[in-house]
Design a protein around this motif. Structure first.
Motif, PDB file in Angstrom:
ATOM      1  N   ARG A  40       0.879  -1.175   0.000  1.00 35.59           N
ATOM      2  CA  ARG A  40       0.000   0.000   0.000  1.00 35.59           C
ATOM      3  C   ARG A  40       0.907   1.213   0.000  1.00 35.59           C
ATOM      4  N   ARG A 185      -0.510  -6.850 -20.113  1.00 33.26           N
ATOM      5  CA  ARG A 185      -1.325  -6.055 -19.202  1.00 33.26           C
ATOM      6  C   ARG A 185      -2.786  -6.082 -19.647  1.00 33.26           C
ATOM      7  N   GLY A 206       1.076  -9.901 -11.841  1.00 29.78           N
ATOM      8  CA  GLY A 206       1.078  -8.608 -11.166  1.00 29.78           C
ATOM      9  C   GLY A 206      -0.314  -8.011 -11.111  1.00 29.78           C
ATOM     10  N   CYS A 207      -0.463  -6.990 -10.270  1.00 28.65           N
ATOM     11  CA  CYS A 207      -1.760  -6.339 -10.080  1.00 28.65           C
ATOM     12  C   CYS A 207      -1.520  -4.949  -9.504  1.00 28.65           C
ATOM     13  N   GLU A 208      -2.349  -3.987  -9.926  1.00 28.52           N
ATOM     14  CA  GLU A 208      -2.231  -2.635  -9.387  1.00 28.52           C
ATOM     15  C   GLU A 208      -3.571  -1.920  -9.517  1.00 28.52           C
ATOM     16  N   GLU A 210      -6.074   1.564  -7.381  1.00 27.22           N
ATOM     17  CA  GLU A 210      -6.195   2.548  -6.311  1.00 27.22           C
ATOM     18  C   GLU A 210      -7.476   2.294  -5.531  1.00 27.22           C
ATOM     19  N   ARG A 215      -2.494   3.662  -3.524  1.00 29.41           N
ATOM     20  CA  ARG A 215      -2.066   2.782  -4.602  1.00 29.41           C
ATOM     21  C   ARG A 215      -1.739   1.414  -4.008  1.00 29.41           C
ATOM     22  N   ARG A 217      -0.363  -2.411  -4.821  1.00 25.56           N
ATOM     23  CA  ARG A 217       0.502  -3.031  -5.825  1.00 25.56           C
ATOM     24  C   ARG A 217       0.892  -4.435  -5.384  1.00 25.56           C
ATOM     25  N   TYR A 218       0.777  -5.396  -6.327  1.00 27.16           N
ATOM     26  CA  TYR A 218       1.182  -6.779  -6.086  1.00 27.16           C
ATOM     27  C   TYR A 218       2.525  -7.039  -6.767  1.00 27.16           C
TER      28      TYR A 218
END
Length: 226
Positions: A40, A185, A206-208, A210, A215, A217-218
């Motif tokens: 985070r 993506r 991956g992952c992102e 808000e 924000r 984020r993985y």
């Protein structure tokens, strides 16, 4: 849909329908695990794991999410999600799970019947519901990717159908597996917009997004296919 519904919510054989342009679905073997550290902002926020096992033609994915934010020893946000998905022939057979969010528990159970998937869950307001969804609906667990023409997915947090738009954003480099990798993506838009990445083997990488002005984020810890 609450901001963390897609998160938790994030097993298809190679015969499944193709994913977004140029992508391939993951075909996990028994014993493989996708493990993320979750951040985070720049602070550690928790972990998200997907563990795979096989029994004959059946593929099982066990999902565990543990997120916590606090001020010193004081916890100000706590989120836990556990679910088990069973797949056969590229289609979901059963899903059972429970989410703990800020002290409230939300159980979900879904199972295939003759014509579709019958799902039972508890909505954010506390109302219990049952609905029949299409036989080929995909859960919001993210690990197997999403087709571009997809319009609804099964919310693994509340058991209802979520309206979504899927867009292929192309290939790019991301942080993963202790370095950087090339990954495709995919943008999933609903009430919340989530960017997801998938590696050359189709594995979630991956992952992102808000949420609440932060924000999230993985970062994947290792290549499951290595």
């Amino acid at each position: 849909m609450k901001p963390l519904a897609i998160l938790a919510s994030v097993m298809v054989l190679a015969v499944a329908a193709p994913l977004a342009h140029g992508a391939i679905p993951a075909d996990p073997r028994g014993g493989e695990t996708i493990q993320f550290n979750v951040y985070r902002g720049n602070s550690s926020f928790g972990t998200h794991e997907v563990r795979f096992s096989r029994s004959g033609e059946e593929l099982t994915a066990e999902i565990s999410v543990r997120l916590r934010a606090g001020v010193g020893p004081l916890t100000v946000f706590r989120y836990e999600h556990d679910s088990v998905e069973r797949w056969r022939g590229g289609q979901l057979v059963t899903l059972e799970g429970e989410t703990l969010k800020d002290g409230d528990r939300f159980p979900v159970a879904a199972a295939r019947n003759g014509s579709g998937i019958v799902s039972e869950g508890v909505l954010p307001e506390g109302e219990r519901h049952t609905e029949e969804l299409p036989r080929d609906i995909i859960p919001s667990s993210h690990w197997r990717g999403y087709e571009e023409d997809l319009r609804r997915i099964l919310n693994t947090e509340h058991g209802d159908a979520m309206e979504v738009t899927i867009t292929d954003m192309g290939m790019e480099q991301i942080e993963a597996d202790g370095g950087t990798i090339q990954a495709r993506r995919i943008r999933l838009e609903g009430t919340l917009t989530v960017d997801l990445w998938y590696d050359e083997n189709g594995f979630w990488a991956g992952c992102e997004f808000e949420a609440r002005g932060q924000r999230i984020r993985y970062v994947r810890q290792a290549n499951p296919a290595a």
